[in-house]
Design an enzyme around this catalytic site. Structure first.
Site, PDB file in Angstrom:
ATOM      1  N   ASP A  67      51.805  51.271  32.806  1.00 42.87           N
ATOM      2  CA  ASP A  67      50.546  51.062  33.520  1.00 42.87           C
ATOM      3  C   ASP A  67      50.081  52.410  34.067  1.00 42.87           C
ATOM      4  O   ASP A  67      50.833  53.381  34.073  1.00 42.87           O
ATOM      5  CB  ASP A  67      50.704  50.015  34.622  1.00 42.87           C
ATOM      6  CG  ASP A  67      52.090  50.015  35.234  1.00 42.87           C
ATOM      7  OD1 ASP A  67      52.785  51.051  35.123  1.00 42.87           O
ATOM      8  OD2 ASP A  67      52.490  49.001  35.822  1.00 42.87           O
ATOM      9  N   GLU A 126      47.131  46.692  38.637  1.00 46.88           N
ATOM     10  CA  GLU A 126      47.035  46.125  39.992  1.00 46.88           C
ATOM     11  C   GLU A 126      45.802  45.250  40.148  1.00 46.88           C
ATOM     12  O   GLU A 126      45.612  44.618  41.175  1.00 46.88           O
ATOM     13  CB  GLU A 126      46.998  47.257  41.030  1.00 46.88           C
ATOM     14  CG  GLU A 126      48.201  48.202  41.008  1.00 46.88           C
ATOM     15  CD  GLU A 126      49.471  47.560  41.563  1.00 46.88           C
ATOM     16  OE1 GLU A 126      49.403  46.407  42.022  1.00 46.88           O
ATOM     17  OE2 GLU A 126      50.518  48.219  41.528  1.00 46.88           O
TER      18      GLU A 126
END
Ligand SMILES: [Zn+2]
Ligand SMILES: [Zn+2]
Length: 372
Positions: A67, A126
């Protein structure tokens, strides 16, 4: 190339929100352009990147996903390389995850395997979630990996250890936002208005029955309302109230059930209090479900190099689960030994963990991707 520790510091300085990882993407693309290019194929997708290392004699594609995004947190680490982006911080270790990907990539760009390798730099973990749209993209269909791996830093484990388990590792998660809209008025004339503070209070209380009365006691779920806002002043009846929370479950079925119950209760509040209601589930993440055979094989392999703990599943969420829904693979925890947890403003992962992860995964990808 700069050292991995320097790269991690550079990335740590420039945390960016989901789908706005422009500087991060640029930084990584620039770095990759310094690698030998003859085995590489580089694609961008939104603010993400795919890098394929073309195999010498491929029969499959092995993927590693990292990520890329940071969090809206004011950093308090005291690092000399603290965030330069005010109010943003790499407080979930994604700077380390990316650095590990770059370490692997720099190795395999020079030493390709028989099989293809695919490095996936994924934006917006997120929120609002990059994994699902990335997986559904045309580009992904063309690159289609046969297996996938990823890791997440774990503050609670020592450096040189990993933790993993077969099957469920992370929960199904969903955000929850409920707006209640009534009619405001003078505090002394309640009969002429429609008080959303009272309606919201009833709703919060009613929702406590979902986990205790509607979910199988041998299954698990969490419904947390973390924030309530409503009203404008102490002597005015509140026209609006908003509840903000999260739902977590250990099965997709329980997630469905919890949402159905919330909808029924909100419907009841709407009728009972004659108000308008709007439910928004925000970001939804699917469970991280580790494919048992590959996970077990990886655990046996990893034991030769690091300490391997068999952990329990956690109620945390990860949108990597969307990749695992379609591609066999696993995620594991990488020990980084720090007293502060993920999403904490003082999170200081031990940077030695980066090299441990690179060494382990270089050997594992050679084991999986070379025939001899
Ligand atoms: Zn996080
Ligand atoms: Zn994270």
């Amino acid at each position: 190339m700069k050292s991995l520790l320097e790269i991690r510091k550079d990335l740590h300085r420039i945390p960016e929100p989901g789908f706005l990882e422009f500087k991060t993407q640029r930084y990584i693309l620039d770095l990759i352009s310094t690698f030998p290019q003859n085995h590489l194929e580089v694609h961008t997708w939104e603010t993400g990147i795919y890098v394929k290392v073309i195999g010498r004699n491929p029969s499959k594609t092995i993927a590693y996903r990292t990520d890329m995004d940071g969090l809206p947190i004011v950093e308090e680490t005291g690092y000399e390389f603290s965030s330069l982006h005010e109010g943003m911080m790499h407080a979930c270790g994604h700077d380390l995850h990316m650095t590990i990907a770059i370490g692997l990539l720099s190795h395999f760009a020079q030493n390709p395997l028989d099989d293809h390798l695919l490095f996936i730099f994924q934006p917006a973990e997120e929120g609002p979630g990059g994994a699902l749209p990335m997986r559904e993209s045309e580009l992904f269909r063309q690159l289609q990996p046969d297996m996938i791996t990823a890791l997440h830093i774990a503050p609670e484990y020592p450096v040189g250890t990993i933790a993993v388990k077969e099957g469920l590792l992370f929960a199904n998660t969903s955000e929850l936002f409920i707006d209640l809209i009534g009619k405001g008025g003078h505090a002394a004339y309640p009969h002429l208005s429609n008080d959303m503070v009272v309606a919201a209070s009833h709703l919060v209380t009613q929702m406590q029955s979902i986990v205790s009365r509607n979910i199988d006691p041998l299954d698990s779920a969490v419904v947390t309302i973390g924030k309530i806002t409503g009203g404008t002043k102490q002597n005015i009846i509140a026209e609006k109230a908003r509840l903000e929370g999260t739902i977590r479950t250990l099965s997709p079925e329980a997630m469905e059930k919890v949402k159905k119950r919330i909808e029924a209760l909100v419907e009841g509040i709407s009728r009972g209090f004659e108000c308008e209601t709007v439910i928004d589930y925000g970001s939804n993440y699917r469970q991280v479900d580790n494919e048992p055979t590959l996970t077990r094989e990886f655990m046996e392999f990893a034991k030769q190099q690091v300490n391997v703990f068999e952990c329990k599943e956690a109620m945390t969420g990860e949108d990597y689960g969307y990749f695992l829904e379609k591609i066999p693979g696993f995620m594991f925890w990488l020990g980084v030994d720090t007293p502060y947890g993920l999403h904490h403003s003082k999170l200081k992962p031990q940077e030695e963990a980066i090299q441990h992860a690179v060494d382990l995964l270089v050997q594992y990808f050679i084991f999986k991707g070379n025939r001899n």
